[in-house]
Design a protein around this motif. Sequence first.
Motif, PDB file in Angstrom:
ATOM      1  N   ASP A 105       1.010  -1.152   0.089  1.00  0.00           N
ATOM      2  CA  ASP A 105      -0.319  -0.315   0.232  1.00  0.00           C
ATOM      3  C   ASP A 105       0.602   1.000   0.081  1.00  0.00           C
ATOM      4  N   PHE A 106       1.385   1.853  -0.975  1.00  0.00           N
ATOM      5  CA  PHE A 106       2.849   2.770  -1.429  1.00  0.00           C
ATOM      6  C   PHE A 106       1.860   4.184  -0.824  1.00  0.00           C
ATOM      7  N   PHE A 110       4.098   5.489   1.906  1.00  0.00           N
ATOM      8  CA  PHE A 110       5.172   7.225   1.876  1.00  0.00           C
ATOM      9  C   PHE A 110       3.875   8.142   3.012  1.00  0.00           C
ATOM     10  N   ASP A 111       3.349   7.851   3.219  1.00  0.00           N
ATOM     11  CA  ASP A 111       2.842   8.893   4.542  1.00  0.00           C
ATOM     12  C   ASP A 111       3.804  10.146   4.677  1.00  0.00           C
ATOM     13  N   ASP A 112       3.548  10.632   5.401  1.00  0.00           N
ATOM     14  CA  ASP A 112       4.569  11.750   6.037  1.00  0.00           C
ATOM     15  C   ASP A 112       4.887  10.745   7.414  1.00  0.00           C
ATOM     16  N   LYS A 117       9.260   6.958  10.153  1.00  0.00           N
ATOM     17  CA  LYS A 117       9.763   6.529  10.715  1.00  0.00           C
ATOM     18  C   LYS A 117      10.474   5.541  10.068  1.00  0.00           C
ATOM     19  N   LEU A 118      10.665   4.876   8.906  1.00  0.00           N
ATOM     20  CA  LEU A 118      11.100   4.873   7.849  1.00  0.00           C
ATOM     21  C   LEU A 118      12.888   4.989   8.075  1.00  0.00           C
ATOM     22  N   GLU A 119      12.597   6.445   8.243  1.00  0.00           N
ATOM     23  CA  GLU A 119      13.821   7.250   7.999  1.00  0.00           C
ATOM     24  C   GLU A 119      14.897   6.642   9.005  1.00  0.00           C
ATOM     25  N   GLU A 120      14.203   6.977   9.840  1.00  0.00           N
ATOM     26  CA  GLU A 120      14.535   6.632  11.817  1.00  0.00           C
ATOM     27  C   GLU A 120      15.270   4.779  11.045  1.00  0.00           C
ATOM     28  N   SER A 121      14.031   4.052  11.025  1.00  0.00           N
ATOM     29  CA  SER A 121      14.663   2.297  11.199  1.00  0.00           C
ATOM     30  C   SER A 121      15.894   2.543   9.987  1.00  0.00           C
ATOM     31  N   LEU A 134      13.476   6.081  -3.459  1.00  0.00           N
ATOM     32  CA  LEU A 134      12.087   5.635  -4.187  1.00  0.00           C
ATOM     33  C   LEU A 134      11.280   6.491  -3.446  1.00  0.00           C
ATOM     34  N   ILE A 135      10.907   7.452  -3.297  1.00  0.00           N
ATOM     35  CA  ILE A 135       9.824   8.298  -2.832  1.00  0.00           C
ATOM     36  C   ILE A 135       9.558   8.774  -4.065  1.00  0.00           C
TER      37      ILE A 135
END
Length: 524
Positions: A105-106, A110-112, A117-121, A134-135
Amino acid sequence: MFCSRIIRRHTSGSVVVSANKLCSRPRAAGWPKPRPRPTLSRPKNHGNTARPSRHPPSSMPIMITLLNYRLGFANDVNKMYYSTSLYTTVTESEKVSIVMKPEFDFNELFDDKNVNKLEESISKRKLNFNLNKLIYLWEKLKDVEDNMNFLKSKREMLKEEAKKFSKQNIKHEDGNYRTDGKRVRENLKKAKALYNSLSEELYISTLQLPNILHPDTPSKDTVIEVKGEKPQCIKNHVQFGSENHLLSYNHDVVHPGTCYLHSDLALLEMALQRWMTDALIKTGFTRFSSPDMYKPIALEAYGVDITNPEQVFTVLTSESNMYLTGVSSAAFAAYYMMAVLEYDELPQRCFSVGTYYDATKDFKSFTGLHNLMQRKQIEIGCLCHTDSEGDVFQQIVTTLFDLYSKLPLQLRLVEVSVQDFLPSMYRKQAIEVWLPSTQEYHEVASVYCCRDYVSRRLKIRYPADSKQTAALSRKRLHAHTIHGTAVHIPVLLAVLLESCQSENNSFIIPAELKEFVPKAVPPV
């Protein structure tokens, strides 16, 4: 046509196996086909296309060298081929037996908030991954899709206009619309090709994204709870076991990293299996008997890099590449792949007993039961609703920790740091036991959850509406998965050997385990 393999040996000890064409005549009727021997190997690159042809061309040499436990690695100048893979693209789909397109579910991905959370991970895992690229790729794909929709509507409009002028016999205007229609069709064809190319790139890149992290995941291991006293060790478990004929190693025809268990220690291994098996069954787990080798898709769903020889052993056959893990979370992934479960069937709890093959362990010599490449263990797997993952996770951790607390050893519950995570892991807690001879804690059990990371890749779903059946449901949710190791038996054996020594140099089986020790069968 048929081929024959010619082997020539080099001074370095390696063997080159190549296929040379002998003649162009077809195989005589009734001739048996040669049966290729499977070879343990390490893949050179991330092949994801197709099965190899039955008769490989002479330009495909295969290097076979004796290297540790792996018999060798394929030094194929062409692509390595795999039977199934999450990374198989649409253009290569005809060459493999199964193609699994993940259900991402893109918009949600890619919700803000989720992007943060992805950047932190990615940062905490210290991964080299360009999330912005990717975005941008996803946004570009949306623009191409909008352009395709516009061209499709334009094509339909031109068709209708051309039909109208054709009926009115206005050839000049009709001809213009036909020319415009041809131009639109050509542009639409180019747009579709670009869309397919961007879509393949987007999906392959998204598969490499790690899971987000639980808020409690630390940068360093954090101790949650400690129980028991540190036992006094008279002798380390290798010395004590050897002197009492409980274990032996350094056998000429046995791999140097393994050992034999004898007498009471062999019975204790069986007792530990029964002890944990009974406890899991009482808490609602179902026992599985699982295979030892899997196709790549079962491992890729967890983020395992199948091209890395330090993560998994590869068995190369004439048809496909298989991966030797033994009892592992891949067993449950392969079993539930593409399943649509009833709402009331969740949560599902299962476990499997068997041998695990750990490619990360040093197996050049026997250094102790706590450092075995090939070991007995019990793996657990759970599927649950999206809103009950936390409760199920905590129930399993509490059950295991209370069970280990009854044994004469010191243990602690640890919130595991992100450095030891697979890409699929959202949160992980481990139970560690104190081993006197090493003066360190060693992991004996662990539980980790993946949210919908695995289920989206393997399409494991259940109805969103609890009143609908799986067959009639239109909207479906992806089940959250929980995995782990219930008991690492060799580690626990090592700790018990050092903790349960008597003053007269004998081994005392703990009272908690005596009822699970197999009894001798009386003679008939």
